[in-house]
Scaffold this active site. Structure first.
Site, PDB file in Angstrom:
ATOM      1  N   THR A 175       0.848  -1.188   0.000  1.00 12.03           N
ATOM      2  CA  THR A 175       0.000   0.000   0.000  1.00 12.03           C
ATOM      3  C   THR A 175       0.882   1.235   0.000  1.00 12.03           C
ATOM      4  O   THR A 175       1.864   1.310   0.743  1.00 12.03           O
ATOM      5  CB  THR A 175      -0.951   0.030   1.219  1.00 12.03           C
ATOM      6  N   PHE A 177       1.221   5.232   0.770  1.00 13.16           N
ATOM      7  CA  PHE A 177       0.647   6.270   1.626  1.00 13.16           C
ATOM      8  C   PHE A 177       1.270   7.606   1.253  1.00 13.16           C
ATOM      9  O   PHE A 177       2.477   7.687   1.005  1.00 13.16           O
ATOM     10  CB  PHE A 177       0.936   5.987   3.109  1.00 13.16           C
TER      11      PHE A 177
END
Length: 282
Positions: A175, A177
């Protein structure tokens, strides 16, 4: 310095934030818009919000809010490897295969579909605001045959037993960010590449508008790593394009490409020109 993040504690966003800002005061927010507003209103100096996952794609809430409602810059990107764990209350360790309900954030549930189909085809799936919330709920209801899908940190925080390790469908799941609130943010993680992210809008009635815009990058041999469309939320069929550019060419060349697009009638919003910081071994 105060750093806001999409909470609660023991979530993936919290994990990324505390790794990037180990010595700062971390403030939890219940939603992505709330975290962005915290930066906007000066409650925190920086904010950390998810922007994209390998399996589930872009986090549209983040993209749309930053495009439509604020001019807060992106100052850094953190890339976190995602490992999903199935966990139950310690009292239910021996009977974990009798689980009748699995709780987690919708993205975590989507990332673990193969495991769920194999071991719990009849289990009820319940979406929660975060993976950490799911873990907390399971910990507080040991009398129920329920399980949570969450990061290892959640099992440690809520004293749960991991009964399914690394259950995500894709082995290399990550992921991204964004750290928002400043044009340049220093974090104690080695950076790899530099990226420029822009939002591009072209005139509605221009034939081949997107092709013409992309040609401004193509003939200059500027490498684009991502392009996707999002609704402008004005009229049906109108979109803006989110574009990630690998910053390998001289800055002047990038500026000339953006200026060419503007001369064609396009508009360009720059989210940020920032370094990418991958986290290893978390």
């Amino acid at each position: 310095m105060k750093v806001g993040f999409l909470g609660p504690e023991a979530s993936f966003t919290h994990n990324a934030t505390k790794t990037a800002f180990p010595n700062e005061e971390l403030i939890s927010y219940h939603s992505i818009p709330a975290c962005i507003k915290g930066v906007e209103f000066g409650e925190v100096d920086l904010g950390v919000v998810p922007i994209e996952n390998t399996i589930e794609g872009s986090v549209n809430t983040t993209v749309d809010y930053l495009f439509h409602q604020t001019t807060i810059p992106v100052g850094a990107e953190i890339v976190l490897p995602i490992y999903q764990q199935l966990m139950v209350a310690k009292e239910n360790k021996g009977a974990w295969q009798e689980t009748s309900k699995i709780l987690s954030h919708p993205q975590a549930l989507a990332q673990s579909q193969e495991f769920i189909r194999t071991y719990f085809p009849m289990a009820e799936l319940e979406a929660t605001p975060s993976t950490a919330y799911a873990a907390s709920f399971v910990a507080s209801h040991p009398d129920q045959k329920i399980a949570a899908i969450a990061p290892k940190l959640s099992a440690e925080k809520y004293d749960l037993e991991i009964v399914g390790k690394d259950i995500q469908d894709v082995a290399i799941n990550q992921t991204r960010f964004w750290v928002i609130g400043s044009e340049k943010v220093e974090v104690p993680i080695e950076s790899t590449n530099q990226k420029l992210t822009i939002a591009l809008t072209m005139p509605n009635n221009m034939p081949g508008a997107l092709h013409k815009a992309l040609s401004a990058f193509s003939w200059r041999e500027i490498d684009l790593s991502k392009i996707e469309s999002r609704p402008l939320k004005t009229t049906l069929g109108e979109y803006f394009f989110l574009i990630d550019i690998n910053v390998q060419k001289p800055q002047r060349l990038l500026e000339n490409a953006l200026e060419e697009i503007r001369l064609m009638g396009g508009s360009v919003k720059i989210f940020g020109n920032y370094a990418i910081h991958p986290i290893d071994g978390v």
